[in-house]
Design a protein around this motif. Structure first.
Motif, PDB file in Angstrom:
ATOM      1  N   LYS A   1      11.697  22.353  39.367  1.00 31.61           N
ATOM      2  CA  LYS A   1      10.971  23.360  40.148  1.00 31.61           C
ATOM      3  C   LYS A   1       9.551  22.852  40.364  1.00 31.61           C
ATOM      4  CE  LYS A   1       9.582  26.114  36.101  1.00 31.61           C
ATOM      5  NZ  LYS A   1       9.613  27.439  35.466  1.00 31.61           N
ATOM      6  N   GLY A   2       8.910  23.298  41.421  1.00 28.19           N
ATOM      7  CA  GLY A   2       7.580  22.813  41.703  1.00 28.19           C
ATOM      8  C   GLY A   2       6.900  23.661  42.764  1.00 28.19           C
ATOM      9  N   GLY A   3       5.683  23.209  43.113  1.00 26.57           N
ATOM     10  CA  GLY A   3       4.883  23.986  44.056  1.00 26.57           C
ATOM     11  C   GLY A   3       4.246  25.187  43.375  1.00 26.57           C
ATOM     12  N   ASN A   4       3.897  26.157  44.102  1.00 23.15           N
ATOM     13  CA  ASN A   4       3.209  27.341  43.584  1.00 23.15           C
ATOM     14  C   ASN A   4       4.240  28.375  43.140  1.00 23.15           C
ATOM     15  OD1 ASN A   4       1.365  29.266  42.922  1.00 23.15           O
ATOM     16  ND2 ASN A   4       0.458  29.444  44.964  1.00 23.15           N
ATOM     17  N   VAL A   5       4.933  28.026  42.016  1.00 26.32           N
ATOM     18  CA  VAL A   5       6.008  28.909  41.546  1.00 26.32           C
ATOM     19  C   VAL A   5       5.462  30.240  41.044  1.00 26.32           C
ATOM     20  CG1 VAL A   5       7.627  27.056  41.024  1.00 26.32           C
ATOM     21  CG2 VAL A   5       5.942  27.755  39.293  1.00 26.32           C
ATOM     22  N   GLU A   6       4.220  30.234  40.534  1.00 23.92           N
ATOM     23  CA  GLU A   6       3.643  31.496  40.048  1.00 23.92           C
ATOM     24  C   GLU A   6       3.493  32.494  41.193  1.00 23.92           C
ATOM     25  OE1 GLU A   6       2.218  28.563  39.743  1.00 23.92           O
ATOM     26  OE2 GLU A   6       2.241  28.057  37.584  1.00 23.92           O
ATOM     27  N   HIS A   7       3.151  31.970  42.356  1.00 25.33           N
ATOM     28  CA  HIS A   7       2.932  32.848  43.521  1.00 25.33           C
ATOM     29  C   HIS A   7       4.177  33.657  43.833  1.00 25.33           C
ATOM     30  CE1 HIS A   7       1.085  34.084  47.319  1.00 25.33           C
ATOM     31  NE2 HIS A   7       2.253  33.815  47.907  1.00 25.33           N
ATOM     32  N   TYR A   8       5.332  33.101  43.575  1.00 25.19           N
ATOM     33  CA  TYR A   8       6.594  33.743  43.908  1.00 25.19           C
ATOM     34  C   TYR A   8       7.260  34.390  42.707  1.00 25.19           C
ATOM     35  CZ  TYR A   8       6.069  31.221  48.277  1.00 25.19           C
ATOM     36  OH  TYR A   8       5.601  30.745  49.461  1.00 25.19           O
ATOM     37  N   GLY A   9       6.598  34.353  41.561  1.00 24.90           N
ATOM     38  CA  GLY A   9       7.202  34.931  40.362  1.00 24.90           C
ATOM     39  C   GLY A   9       8.349  34.105  39.833  1.00 24.90           C
ATOM     40  N   LEU A  10       8.264  32.789  40.013  1.00 23.32           N
ATOM     41  CA  LEU A  10       9.355  31.895  39.593  1.00 23.32           C
ATOM     42  C   LEU A  10       9.020  31.134  38.315  1.00 23.32           C
ATOM     43  CD1 LEU A  10      10.168  30.399  43.128  1.00 23.32           C
ATOM     44  CD2 LEU A  10      11.257  32.347  42.006  1.00 23.32           C
ATOM     45  N   SER A  11       7.900  31.477  37.659  1.00 21.33           N
ATOM     46  CA  SER A  11       7.456  30.725  36.478  1.00 21.33           C
ATOM     47  C   SER A  11       8.453  30.832  35.328  1.00 21.33           C
ATOM     48  CB  SER A  11       6.086  31.238  36.011  1.00 21.33           C
ATOM     49  OG  SER A  11       5.139  31.117  37.044  1.00 21.33           O
ATOM     50  N   SER A  12       9.145  31.936  35.240  1.00 25.89           N
ATOM     51  CA  SER A  12      10.061  32.160  34.111  1.00 25.89           C
ATOM     52  C   SER A  12      11.405  31.476  34.292  1.00 25.89           C
ATOM     53  CB  SER A  12      10.254  33.660  33.901  1.00 25.89           C
ATOM     54  OG  SER A  12      10.826  34.240  35.060  1.00 25.89           O
ATOM     55  N   LEU A  13      11.646  30.852  35.429  1.00 26.50           N
ATOM     56  CA  LEU A  13      12.934  30.186  35.651  1.00 26.50           C
ATOM     57  C   LEU A  13      13.065  29.001  34.690  1.00 26.50           C
ATOM     58  CD1 LEU A  13      13.214  30.202  39.549  1.00 26.50           C
ATOM     59  CD2 LEU A  13      14.122  31.855  37.912  1.00 26.50           C
ATOM     60  N   CYS A  14      14.215  28.904  34.086  1.00 26.64           N
ATOM     61  CA  CYS A  14      14.452  27.832  33.102  1.00 26.64           C
ATOM     62  C   CYS A  14      15.264  26.704  33.732  1.00 26.64           C
ATOM     63  CB  CYS A  14      15.206  28.368  31.892  1.00 26.64           C
ATOM     64  SG  CYS A  14      14.263  29.619  30.989  1.00 26.64           S
TER      65      CYS A  14
END
Length: 356
Positions: free
Chosen positions: A36-49
């Motif tokens: 995963k990459g890019g601005n994942v926090e912006h999309y709420g994707l930080s918790s993806l494992c």
């Protein structure tokens, strides 16, 4: 970034260049998140494992992979943090790249447009209702104005049935009507034997006869420029020479009397032709409007009184005129002299008969 497919890199660079947020996921052949990459926090994707199935972590992906045809586009997808993104899926050997491109602004703009459209629809509907109400109001106003106009015309017509036109105008201007006229002619005419005949024919026939008589008097008044002042029972009072003075007032009233006598003979009353007694006298009078609510235009003076007494002294079918009126008549009227007659309240009066 070197491992990203060229098309994916193009999207990312384009969005970064335009200061848009972008994120991506790499999904392996087992449908697990490989990177995963890019601005994942912006999309709420930080918790993806990484290493775990993507469908277990993103509900909207369930049933979407494996996608039979790539590239694939999903527009306006609601993400876990409430943001909205356009999703683009690209094939890369055995992997699939999932690109998140921010569409929140587009969603918000669309919602604003929808809201504006909704508000515009409400405004248009309100405008339609107001226009409809305005049309109803205008129609009611038009009908009201037409009704007022009809009532005004009716009131004017009734007023002109009571008063001469010039007197009606002065009365509407709140002017007191009291005029002296130096030289007019006054006529009285009644139906011979009216009371006895009325008893024998009943109310409807009696009213029909009176209506015929008074309508004939009205029509002839218009023809000869005279004014019918009033009716008293079966008697009519007519004047010539007012409200506008005229030098031929006696001639006009003499013609009027002859035509009135001729007109009523066409109708029968209790089986016999209607016959009149007519009297005319000329001289000065006072004219004016009396009363406030049930006002009347009337004449006063010795000329009126003498005209009435001459009329009562006339024989059936006779038109009697005073010596004053005879002197005013033109040469077309050959009058028959009558003996001096004693009239109540006046004394001996010289009169003439106006032949047919």
């Amino acid at each position: 970034m070197q491992a990203l497919p060229r098309e994916v890199r193009g999207w990312i660079y384009n969005f970064f260049y335009n200061e848009h947020s972008v994120a991506y996921l790499k999904i392996d052949s087992q449908l697990c998140i490989a990177a995963k990459g890019g601005n994942v926090e912006h999309y709420g994707l930080s918790s993806l494992c990484i290493g775990k199935p993507v469908a277990e972590q993103l509900e909207f992906m369930e049933g979407l992979l494996p996608c039979p045809e790539l590239p694939y586009h999903m527009a306006m997808v609601e993400l876990p943090n409430g943001r909205v993104a356009d999703l683009h899926l690209f094939a890369d050997n055995a992997s699939v790249w999932l690109l998140f491109l921010d569409a929140t602004a587009e969603r918000d703009n669309r919602q604003r447009l929808q809201q504006k459209a909704y508000e515009m629809t409400l405004l248009q509907e309100r405008e339609r209702q107001l226009n409809e109400k305005l049309q109803v109001t205008n129609e009611a106003l038009r009908q009201s104005q037409e009704g007022l106009s009809r009532e005004y015309q009716r009131a004017e017509s009734l007023l002109l049935n009571i008063l001469p036109a010039s007197i009606a105008e002065r009365l509407k201007a709140d002017e007191q009507i009291a005029d002296s006229h130096a030289d007019v002619s006054v006529l009285f005419a009644d139906i011979v034997g009216f009371t006895e005949r009325a008893r024998s024919v009943g109310a409807e026939t009696t009213l029909a006869i009176l209506n015929y008589f008074f309508k004939a008097a009205d029509l002839l008044s218009e023809r000869y420029g005279c004014e019918k002042i009033k009716t008293i029972g079966d008697c009519v009072m007519v004047v010539s020479g007012l409200p506008v003075a005229r030098s031929d007032h006696a001639d006009a009233l003499a013609h009027y009397a002859l035509e009135l006598r001729k007109a009523v003979k066409r109708e029968r009353f209790a089986g016999e032709p209607i016959r009149l007694r007519i009297g005319i006298h000329s001289g000065p009078i006072v004219a004016g409007v009396i009363g406030k609510r049930r006002f009347a235009y009337d004449l006063w003076g010795e000329t009126v009184n003498l005209a009435a007494r001459i009329q009562t002294s006339a024989e059936p079918d006779e038109i009697r005129i005073s010596d004053a009126t005879r002197k005013l008549l033109g040469p077309n009227f050959a009058c028959d002299p009558l003996a001096e007659t004693e009239l109540r309240g006046t004394g001996r009066v010289r009169m003439w008969r106006l032949p047919a």
